[in-house]
Design a protein around this motif. Structure first.
Motif, PDB file in Angstrom:
ATOM      1  N   LYS A  91     -11.243   7.399  -6.286  1.00 21.35           N
ATOM      2  CA  LYS A  91     -11.065   8.654  -7.018  1.00 21.35           C
ATOM      3  C   LYS A  91      -9.742   9.306  -6.624  1.00 21.35           C
ATOM      4  O   LYS A  91      -9.043   9.827  -7.464  1.00 21.35           O
ATOM      5  CB  LYS A  91     -12.231   9.594  -6.695  1.00 21.35           C
ATOM      6  CG  LYS A  91     -12.137  10.995  -7.301  1.00 21.35           C
ATOM      7  CD  LYS A  91     -12.373  11.019  -8.797  1.00 21.35           C
ATOM      8  CE  LYS A  91     -12.211  12.432  -9.365  1.00 21.35           C
ATOM      9  NZ  LYS A  91     -11.990  12.457 -10.806  1.00 21.35           N
ATOM     10  N   TYR A  92      -9.413   9.296  -5.347  1.00 19.77           N
ATOM     11  CA  TYR A  92      -8.241  10.039  -4.873  1.00 19.77           C
ATOM     12  C   TYR A  92      -7.205   9.147  -4.189  1.00 19.77           C
ATOM     13  O   TYR A  92      -6.032   9.235  -4.484  1.00 19.77           O
ATOM     14  CB  TYR A  92      -8.660  11.138  -3.899  1.00 19.77           C
ATOM     15  CG  TYR A  92      -9.703  12.063  -4.448  1.00 19.77           C
ATOM     16  CD1 TYR A  92      -9.352  13.046  -5.363  1.00 19.77           C
ATOM     17  CD2 TYR A  92     -11.046  11.950  -4.090  1.00 19.77           C
ATOM     18  CE1 TYR A  92     -10.310  13.903  -5.889  1.00 19.77           C
ATOM     19  CE2 TYR A  92     -12.003  12.805  -4.610  1.00 19.77           C
ATOM     20  CZ  TYR A  92     -11.631  13.775  -5.505  1.00 19.77           C
ATOM     21  OH  TYR A  92     -12.576  14.613  -6.032  1.00 19.77           O
ATOM     22  N   ASP A 133      -7.119   5.619  -1.104  1.00 20.37           N
ATOM     23  CA  ASP A 133      -7.632   4.285  -0.813  1.00 20.37           C
ATOM     24  C   ASP A 133      -9.103   4.418  -0.428  1.00 20.37           C
ATOM     25  O   ASP A 133      -9.459   4.274   0.744  1.00 20.37           O
ATOM     26  CB  ASP A 133      -6.811   3.677   0.328  1.00 20.37           C
ATOM     27  CG  ASP A 133      -7.266   2.275   0.662  1.00 20.37           C
ATOM     28  OD1 ASP A 133      -7.635   1.537  -0.270  1.00 20.37           O
ATOM     29  OD2 ASP A 133      -7.264   1.922   1.858  1.00 20.37           O
ATOM     30  N   ASP A 134      -9.933   4.691  -1.407  1.00 14.19           N
ATOM     31  CA  ASP A 134     -11.308   5.079  -1.110  1.00 14.19           C
ATOM     32  C   ASP A 134     -12.240   3.903  -0.872  1.00 14.19           C
ATOM     33  O   ASP A 134     -13.334   4.073  -0.361  1.00 14.19           O
ATOM     34  CB  ASP A 134     -11.851   5.959  -2.242  1.00 14.19           C
ATOM     35  CG  ASP A 134     -11.073   7.257  -2.369  1.00 14.19           C
ATOM     36  OD1 ASP A 134     -10.750   7.834  -1.316  1.00 14.19           O
ATOM     37  OD2 ASP A 134     -10.760   7.670  -3.491  1.00 14.19           O
ATOM     38  N   ASP A 135     -11.806   2.715  -1.270  1.00 18.69           N
ATOM     39  CA  ASP A 135     -12.596   1.507  -1.018  1.00 18.69           C
ATOM     40  C   ASP A 135     -14.029   1.618  -1.520  1.00 18.69           C
ATOM     41  O   ASP A 135     -14.977   1.174  -0.859  1.00 18.69           O
ATOM     42  CB  ASP A 135     -12.588   1.173   0.489  1.00 18.69           C
ATOM     43  CG  ASP A 135     -11.309   0.431   0.882  1.00 18.69           C
ATOM     44  OD1 ASP A 135     -10.688  -0.195   0.008  1.00 18.69           O
ATOM     45  OD2 ASP A 135     -10.949   0.460   2.067  1.00 18.69           O
ATOM     46  N   LEU A 136     -14.184   2.214  -2.677  1.00 20.53           N
ATOM     47  CA  LEU A 136     -15.521   2.372  -3.261  1.00 20.53           C
ATOM     48  C   LEU A 136     -15.895   1.142  -4.097  1.00 20.53           C
ATOM     49  O   LEU A 136     -15.057   0.296  -4.413  1.00 20.53           O
ATOM     50  CB  LEU A 136     -15.554   3.630  -4.129  1.00 20.53           C
ATOM     51  CG  LEU A 136     -15.257   4.941  -3.378  1.00 20.53           C
ATOM     52  CD1 LEU A 136     -15.174   6.107  -4.357  1.00 20.53           C
ATOM     53  CD2 LEU A 136     -16.332   5.214  -2.333  1.00 20.53           C
ATOM     54  N   PHE A 147       0.168   4.490   0.548  1.00 21.82           N
ATOM     55  CA  PHE A 147       0.047   5.485   1.614  1.00 21.82           C
ATOM     56  C   PHE A 147      -1.226   5.314   2.404  1.00 21.82           C
ATOM     57  O   PHE A 147      -2.183   4.707   1.957  1.00 21.82           O
ATOM     58  CB  PHE A 147       0.129   6.915   1.073  1.00 21.82           C
ATOM     59  CG  PHE A 147      -0.961   7.281   0.090  1.00 21.82           C
ATOM     60  CD1 PHE A 147      -2.100   7.939   0.509  1.00 21.82           C
ATOM     61  CD2 PHE A 147      -0.827   6.973  -1.258  1.00 21.82           C
ATOM     62  CE1 PHE A 147      -3.086   8.298  -0.403  1.00 21.82           C
ATOM     63  CE2 PHE A 147      -1.803   7.329  -2.172  1.00 21.82           C
ATOM     64  CZ  PHE A 147      -2.937   7.983  -1.754  1.00 21.82           C
ATOM     65  N   GLU A 148      -1.144   5.833   3.578  1.00 19.93           N
ATOM     66  CA  GLU A 148      -2.213   5.876   4.570  1.00 19.93           C
ATOM     67  C   GLU A 148      -2.283   7.289   5.108  1.00 19.93           C
ATOM     68  O   GLU A 148      -1.233   7.926   5.265  1.00 19.93           O
ATOM     69  CB  GLU A 148      -1.798   5.019   5.788  1.00 19.93           C
ATOM     70  CG  GLU A 148      -2.076   3.577   5.711  1.00 19.93           C
ATOM     71  CD  GLU A 148      -3.544   3.347   5.874  1.00 19.93           C
ATOM     72  OE1 GLU A 148      -4.080   3.540   6.965  1.00 19.93           O
ATOM     73  OE2 GLU A 148      -4.162   2.989   4.857  1.00 19.93           O
ATOM     74  N   LYS A 160       0.854  -1.192   0.000  1.00 19.03           N
ATOM     75  CA  LYS A 160       0.000   0.000   0.000  1.00 19.03           C
ATOM     76  C   LYS A 160       0.885   1.235   0.000  1.00 19.03           C
ATOM     77  O   LYS A 160       1.785   1.363   0.819  1.00 19.03           O
ATOM     78  CB  LYS A 160      -0.884  -0.002   1.249  1.00 19.03           C
ATOM     79  CG  LYS A 160      -1.840   1.154   1.285  1.00 19.03           C
ATOM     80  CD  LYS A 160      -2.860   1.006   2.386  1.00 19.03           C
ATOM     81  CE  LYS A 160      -3.942   2.069   2.226  1.00 19.03           C
ATOM     82  NZ  LYS A 160      -4.972   1.955   3.262  1.00 19.03           N
TER      83      LYS A 160
END
Lengths: 424, 424, 424, 424
Positions: free
Chosen positions: A280-281, A283-286, A217-218, A215
């Motif tokens: 969209k930006y 780690d939106d998890d959509l 970034f967080e 991953k």
């Protein structure tokens, strides 16, 4: 709640005529529709146990209703999805949120719903109430051997649960990293993590895999210790043949070319599986396919090409899983939309004229290359996906039936209005 | 070269039966197909004169063949496109690359091809051989009034050319900015630019518009003086009712939500026009719809909604133009692909169930909102777009006919193998 | 706990000789050090009440110890900071986390610590236990007027609290937006938000300001209703002279040029204030100056230039505030580091040879422009910042003294090991 | 033009008193200043032959004056830089822009200026006039073996030139990639590239290195075949012990953590060298340290730590080179600024209390970790860098002396006002 078979059949009967008309028009202009249908029938997407309740952000969480209160109810939820689409035949558990008390009973319950147990997931990014050491400053990377040891043992315990349930893979995701320059030594963090992973690896049964998820970034992080596919691949190579990289669509820097990463990992024989979602930006998890459906198609195009080049079975060689957070939608409806989007992208990728594409590439006919990909993508493949469902006894339109059967209302009646699922 | 009408008719006749079958199946399940068709027929996309030759990067340029050697041949090229698709009925000139010698003859030639003259474009980002002052440190923003004056006068000259040709808009794009912190004072740069634009504005005929194009970044830049829609809107508001913002799809920071920007600019009555292209990382000037077709659809969805809310005529209220660079494709083929992608996105947006969407939004039924958008996007609208072409005498499949007629080979025969179009 | 004055004096005495030596060497090579010192003495940075406890991410929170359990203890914490650096003379409250019970007592307590009340902050991004309507689908933008009304009334209530405490500004931050394409109509969302803000604006006392904060993205979002400075400025302009834009350093798309935004907002007379923090990837809320100190300096350079151009008083014209989250550091130590970084950047900006810079800009001597900025930035200004503290009775090295006095250990003794501050 | 030694001495004498005062104050508070000075004296940064003329963007190029017209004059230019700072003792040639006619004479000329020949660079991203095959669709990756062969042979020819000049490394940068999805098969592109690189590798002398440079994106590209450090490392590992990864600071996706990449590459023994520059948005090729000086320091901190951990000699183990484009500054002045920024960052990194940092990391004292790094970064190390120059006979202030000696004016007199250097 369970969805009786006859309700699905009734629903399908009403829709079948219109469906058949569309399917036949489409099928008549395509080659090898039967082959595509069989691949779609075989393709199963794992549902994560933590995605069955309403998620939240670091600011707020706005809970839903009728959420599963136990592992049993989570299995029930996935069973409902699977009954509707016959494409969600696996559940992926997260320890410690889903520790089974009675393995036999749980396995029986899952089998009853036609579900198997996918990769099990460990959690070393949160402290549990009874935990001895804190993961505040990392887990597998920690400067303190005792804390690394605790994290390793937790992973080994997760493997044990997985063995009992018939799972055959462990997914390790680390929020290990640092918030500030200087906080850690990148090399030491890598080496400590490697040592920890080696200890976990040693505890893997022979027929298991371990997936090292990366991953970029967080929020609140300055560095991630498994930050990109290059780092994950380094770990996987140093660990051995049972270790693989796992790709989560939301875990990349802006503009990353994920379809290329997928292709190279397959080339190296080190792609282990997928966490589907969209963003969209960050780690939106959509919902998968809700923002960049063409990228999803291109990824499946890389997957189909790469798996075929190695003679890999599409359905079983990789771990396919959704990893999303449902904050403003009903989680089950959201998952139905995600599965649909995945099946559409997969079907489109299967329709790509691979031979024509190779020919156009060989001639550097870039215009034709694009035409071939877009031909597949612009095709409305929904009738094919629906036909695959029809043949397996699933609903032609799962989401519509979900609503018509008032599934959520039933679950609220059974479970109550104010339930909160364990998990994120 | 010109494409005789009968060749198009012959081509269409061969394809018509299959086309009709697909179109009718599709039309039977849609409402108001006739309305959609009319809108598609009316919709015209301007072709920039500088996109007819092969482009390049700062590293290399790999020229094509049979490129137009003069303004007349550029008009001929656009004429070929328009003959094939009847959707490219305008050409946008760039001064000084396309200075007409004989306005009357040029206008007659354009009329012969059914073309009108779209917005004219000024160029103050390059020094011309005979130029007195250099734009090395900017043009409209320059600290030296004499250089600003030169840039203003160039723009006024461009307007004069435009008037002669029947154009009614000026597009101003500035690569003004700075490469290093401290190089300029942002406020002074803004104020100087505003003053320059005001002088240009004063020279605009009453029925003209001026488009202030913004761009977030350029290689080798640290700041851009018209860097985002907020800055462009500030200029447009300070200039007056004839000034508008122009959106180029590639001119944004990573992840920018362009469909929202479009919606707000329409709300403010300040969206002037569009430069269509696509991009993966930066200002890549790739074929429209080749990377993010869903984003393109969402932008058209914002456009249709926003224009309808203000009662704006889709075809004439905004300036629609392609702005792309063709480095590895035949420029004309590339433009045919771009126009096709734009028409598809527009058709899909026209198919959105706007009333249903508003209802779902009102109920915060996010799942249904998504279903409604995806229903339109997943529909294979190519038969509708083709039908619109059929009705205007264009080719059912412009690209295929372009190849069958060996247009490029003909142009090479006429113009030679080693021609380089003026422009980028 | 309170820090007695004599302890600070004792500490300073030990360090004074070395400090003076460094300060004098530095001062001897600078002009107008006294003017800079006075500006540093006057400059006060507000501390947000929610930053006094340990923060978290959406995954985990690893609490600290000795955190303030009440508004009184939060004021005590800010008082400790202010005693140490005399630069943190204001506290910014967040309603409903900090609802004062007894205004008079709270004001007296604050005064005792030399603190005033900065902008008050409303919260419509979380549901409170007793709340009638949910903000799940937005607050000020909501399609349902009743929910908008609730959000407006909450803001008006926050103003009322602020009036009682002597605050004179309201900060509105909205996590309003959408997670999926189609979920909302951008234009309606803007218009609803505007209407809500207008109702709040109407309730503002004459001498108050309202700050409209923007943010480009949030995890799990697809659009933000106040997403960039352009949108915020639109709101501020439509609202009226008491409305301003507030800039938070972490609320931008990747690579945004914040120093330019600041310059333009000052030019428009619409910059209201600042939320200081730092970030690597997104809204990371890290210690100010910990990642991009040169950007911080460039921002202060824009601020100094822009405020001086309008004759604005540096200390009082804008609202200066930290907005950070402290996940792996002691919150008070983190705040001391942030304040130090801000003072350093401000001091460097004050040292910029503005006249020389203007001259170099006028000549387009880009090399010299850079030299002038870097001359200021490369100067080690810590002795000047320390001298300013010395003159106000603060500690020469606040962080060192904080540790020597074992402040956190004392707070743990007073408050306990397992306290969790209200807030994020 | 040559700068006589006495002019430098005269200049230094005027400045020495003030310099010594600052240096001594600083030195008195630091440990091991002599060790740092020696490292700075030894550190040499290669100057690329293509950076001596004014660069451009894809839009415009605004040439400078007095630019070098030949390889000899390029060597003269680097000689001038080296005379001024004694830190630019190497030149990096680019073939075919700098094909030497008489190796012996060129080597003698370089030796006369105290210069050695750094890595030689090949160019397969542009077509040369006499070239048989075009690189329009790639070079080392090309689907056509004949074109790959041509690219391989060009690289082998570059090696031959390098051998004659005493260089010992080859840098390969490929703009190979694709502009559109589908244009190439990622796996085949990788495999073709690997095969080509293997053929080049086979032609490397035993004591040579080959550097595989990666780049995330280029305008007009959709994929890059060596797109990130992970891909470059894959190539380097498959090639063998003489192959290394080369890091160019501008070649990353937004927000990439370069200091972590550097650390991991050193850990793997596969970091080969550096291309220094700076950037705001993309591959901007701006003056090193002009945008993100703290990042540059953090990278040097990773370098010092990583090289020391492996006992690598700082000056000789890696290839240090500038790779920038000078569009609005005098190229030589720009290079002096870059070298200065590099030396400052290196000096700061050498001052980091590494032992203290390790201790703080071991205790997870994140506040202290940050203090230690910032202590080094906030120190004004310019007197140390100047002292190192003084000891080697270079100018205390190279840029100031460059201007005082009117170097550019002299070069214009010698070479003329309208000269354009070969290269980018």
């Amino acid at each position: 709640m369970q969805i009786e078979k006859y309700k699905i059949d009734d629903f399908n009967q009403q829709q079948e005529q219109e469906h058949k008309r569309k399917f036949e028009v489409l099928a008549s202009s395509l080659n090898n529709v039967e082959g595509v249908l069989q691949k779609l029938v075989d393709f199963q997407i794992g549902i994560p146990s933590w995605a069955l309740g309403t998620g939240g952000t670091r600011f707020g969480r706005f809970s839903g209703s009728g959420e599963p209160r136990s592992l049993e109810e989570k299995i029930e939820d996935v069973g409902l999805l699977h009954a509707l689409n016959q494409s969600s035949g696996a559940i992926s558990l997260h320890i410690p949120w889903d520790i089974p008390q009675d393995y036999k009973a749980i396995k029986a319950l899952a089998a009853q719903h036609g579900l198997k147990f996918d990769a099990v997931n460990s959690n070393t990014f949160q402290d549990q109430p009874d935990q001895k050491q804190s993961y505040k400053f990392g887990s597998m990377q920690h400067v303190d051997k005792a804390i690394r040891r605790q994290a390793v043992e937790h992973n080994i315990e997760v493997i044990r649960h997985g063995i009992e349930l018939g799972s055959d893979a462990l997914t390790v995701w680390l929020s290990d990293g640092s918030s500030f320059p200087g906080q850690l030594n990148f090399r030491n963090a890598f080496e400590n993590t490697l040592e920890s992973l080696q200890e976990v690896y040693a505890a893997l049964p022979d027929d298991w895999k371990v997936f090292v998820e990366y991953k970029a970034f967080e929020p609140n992080f300055y560095s991630m210790t498994v930050g990109d596919w290059g780092q994950s691949l380094l770990f996987a190579n140093k660990l051995g043949p049972k270790a693989y990289t796992l790709v989560d669509l939301g875990h990349h820097l802006p503009n990353a070319n994920i379809e290329q990463i997928v292709s190279l990992l397959l080339m190296e024989g080190k792609l282990g599986g997928f966490h589907f979602n969209d963003s969209k930006y960050g780690d939106d998890d959509l919902t998968t396919g809700s923002i960049k459906p063409y990228q999803l198609f291109l990824i499946f195009n890389s997957l189909v090409d790469g798996m075929d080049a190695r003679g890999m079975d599409h359905a079983t060689s990789l771990a396919w899983m959704i990893d999303a957070s449902h904050n403003v939608k009903d989680p089950l409806e959201d998952l139905l939309q995600s599965v649909e989007a995945i099946m559409i992208a997969y079907a489109q990728a299967l329709l790509v004229d691979q031979q024509g594409l190779k020919g156009a590439q060989q001639e550097n006919d870039v215009v034709r290359c694009q035409e071939i990909l877009q031909e597949a993508f612009r095709t409305d493949v929904r009738p094919i996906v629906a036909e695959a469902r029809l043949r397996t006894g699933a609903a032609l339109r799962p989401l519509q039936l979900f609503r018509e059967l008032k599934v959520r209302e039933n679950l609220i009646n059974e479970r109550g209005l104010k339930t909160v699922a364990t998990g994120l």
